[in-house]
Motif scaffolding. Structure first.
Motif, PDB file in Angstrom:
ATOM      1  N   VAL A   1      -2.054   5.240  -9.679  1.00 41.66           N
ATOM      2  CA  VAL A   1      -1.433   4.432  -8.622  1.00 41.66           C
ATOM      3  C   VAL A   1       0.021   4.864  -8.429  1.00 41.66           C
ATOM      4  O   VAL A   1       0.493   5.058  -7.304  1.00 41.66           O
TER       5      VAL A   1
ATOM      6  N   ASP B   1      -6.902   7.031  -0.809  1.00 40.76           N
ATOM      7  CA  ASP B   1      -6.778   6.199  -2.021  1.00 40.76           C
ATOM      8  C   ASP B   1      -7.144   6.978  -3.285  1.00 40.76           C
ATOM      9  O   ASP B   1      -6.606   6.709  -4.360  1.00 40.76           O
ATOM     10  N   ASP B   2      -8.084   7.918  -3.151  1.00 42.82           N
ATOM     11  CA  ASP B   2      -8.556   8.670  -4.316  1.00 42.82           C
ATOM     12  C   ASP B   2      -7.850  10.018  -4.473  1.00 42.82           C
ATOM     13  O   ASP B   2      -8.202  10.793  -5.363  1.00 42.82           O
TER      14      ASP B   2
ATOM     15  N   HIS C   1       0.135   8.321  -6.874  1.00 44.28           N
ATOM     16  CA  HIS C   1      -0.311   8.246  -5.478  1.00 44.28           C
ATOM     17  C   HIS C   1       0.835   7.787  -4.576  1.00 44.28           C
ATOM     18  O   HIS C   1       1.127   8.396  -3.548  1.00 44.28           O
TER      19      HIS C   1
ATOM     20  N   GLN D   1      -8.967   6.934   5.120  1.00 43.11           N
ATOM     21  CA  GLN D   1      -8.189   5.949   4.368  1.00 43.11           C
ATOM     22  C   GLN D   1      -8.701   5.845   2.926  1.00 43.11           C
ATOM     23  O   GLN D   1      -7.912   5.850   1.983  1.00 43.11           O
ATOM     24  N   SER D   2     -10.014   5.789   2.742  1.00 43.63           N
ATOM     25  CA  SER D   2     -10.497   5.684   1.361  1.00 43.63           C
ATOM     26  C   SER D   2     -10.353   7.018   0.633  1.00 43.63           C
ATOM     27  O   SER D   2     -10.146   7.044  -0.578  1.00 43.63           O
TER      28      SER D   2
ATOM     29  N   PRO E   1       0.822  -1.209   0.000  1.00 44.53           N
ATOM     30  CA  PRO E   1       0.000   0.000   0.000  1.00 44.53           C
ATOM     31  C   PRO E   1       0.856   1.259   0.000  1.00 44.53           C
ATOM     32  O   PRO E   1       1.989   1.246   0.474  1.00 44.53           O
TER      33      PRO E   1
END
Ligand code: ZN
Lengths: 201, 81
Positions: free
Chosen positions: A181, B9-10, A184, B5-6, A102
């Protein structure tokens, strides 16, 4: 953009000092970018020199549709990809977007999914603050150089050189999801590198 | 309700304005009441700006001189117009 077109006209007219300032500003980042493809600093240096030759000879082809730095970075990507393919050093950017864990360590979040430490505030980063921030900039530079190649290339093209996401996906042969991804992961890593110096204690 | 947390992610998609409207609105709603996530997004932006500064290091003088002299030759052989 307008400033970039007038810079391009100076280059066209043979203004060597304008070219020198461009080299000073961009050469190092272009080496970092090329190394993401070639996996070799020595080959990256040849690639970037070849790209500068293309810039010298084809500056009249620059139309100002993107930033000049983005146009030059695009030339480096083309050269670096061709060279990596020839030397069979080409890595799959798509595979690299799928790899790794992650972007943010799970322990950074509390059980309810909120930030465990409440995300401490940072001091304000003014241009004056940046002048005395050698340690901070060194840490960010080290984080950037230490990123896995695909993440480094993604963040350099998007956040440093300012290419559009669609253009980056086309050049790297990845989907927009893959690019997100990579960005990020890279941006979180850079944020973490700056956190210790900037967080208000 | 969206968690931090979500949202994280975005974050990249949100900053690049490439998120579908419903998810974008959920993030905006979360940001209204979550100062931690507002700081998080702002810090990501600052870090991106720092990357631009950090990646600027002048090349070794001999490299610079070689490139500039190549430029002089290239543009001399090929005068504008
Ligand atoms: Zn939150």
């Amino acid at each position: 953009m307008h400033a970039d077109l007038s810079l391009a006209r100076k280059l066209s007219a043979g203004d060597a000092e304008a070219f020198r300032s461009l080299v000073r500003a961009q050469h190092h980042r272009l080496i970092l970018l090329a190394t993401g493809f070639t996996q070799s600093r020595a080959i990256a240096e040849e690639v970037v020199q070849d790209a500068w030759v293309v810039v010298m000879e084809n500056i009249d082809a620059y139309e100002g549709r993107s930033a000049l730095s983005a146009w030059i970075a695009g030339i480096v990507v083309n050269k670096a990809r061709a060279r990596a393919r020839k030397e069979q050093r080409m890595i799959s950017f798509e595979a690299m977007a799928d790899a790794d864990g992650p972007a943010i360590a799970p322990e950074k979040f509390a059980a309810d999914g909120h930030w465990a430490d409440g995300m401490p505030a940072w001091e304000v980063v003014t241009p004056e603050r940046l002048l005395g921030a050698r340690q901070l900039l060194r840490k960010v530079a080290e984080a950037l150089e230490g990123l896995p190649p695909a993440q480094r290339v993604a963040v350099l093209l998007r956040d440093v050189e300012g290419l559009e996401p669609a253009e980056i996906c086309r050049q790297l042969d990845i989907s927009e999801v893959n690019l997100r991804v990579l960005l990020h992961r890279a941006r979180n890593r850079l944020r973490e590198a700056a956190d210790e110096d900037l967080r208000i204690k | 309700m969206l968690t931090c947390q979500s949202l994280s992610d975005d974050a990249a998609a949100y900053m690049d304005a490439s998120l579908p409207a419903p998810r974008r609105l959920r993030i905006k709603a979360h940001l209204l009441f979550c100062p931690a996530c507002r700081r998080y997004l702002q810090q990501l932006k600052i870090a991106m700006g720092l990357a631009r500064h950090a990646a600027t290091e002048p090349p070794p003088p001999e490299v610079e001189e070689r490139l500039v002299s190549m430029f002089r030759q290239a543009r001399r052989q090929d005068p504008p117009g």
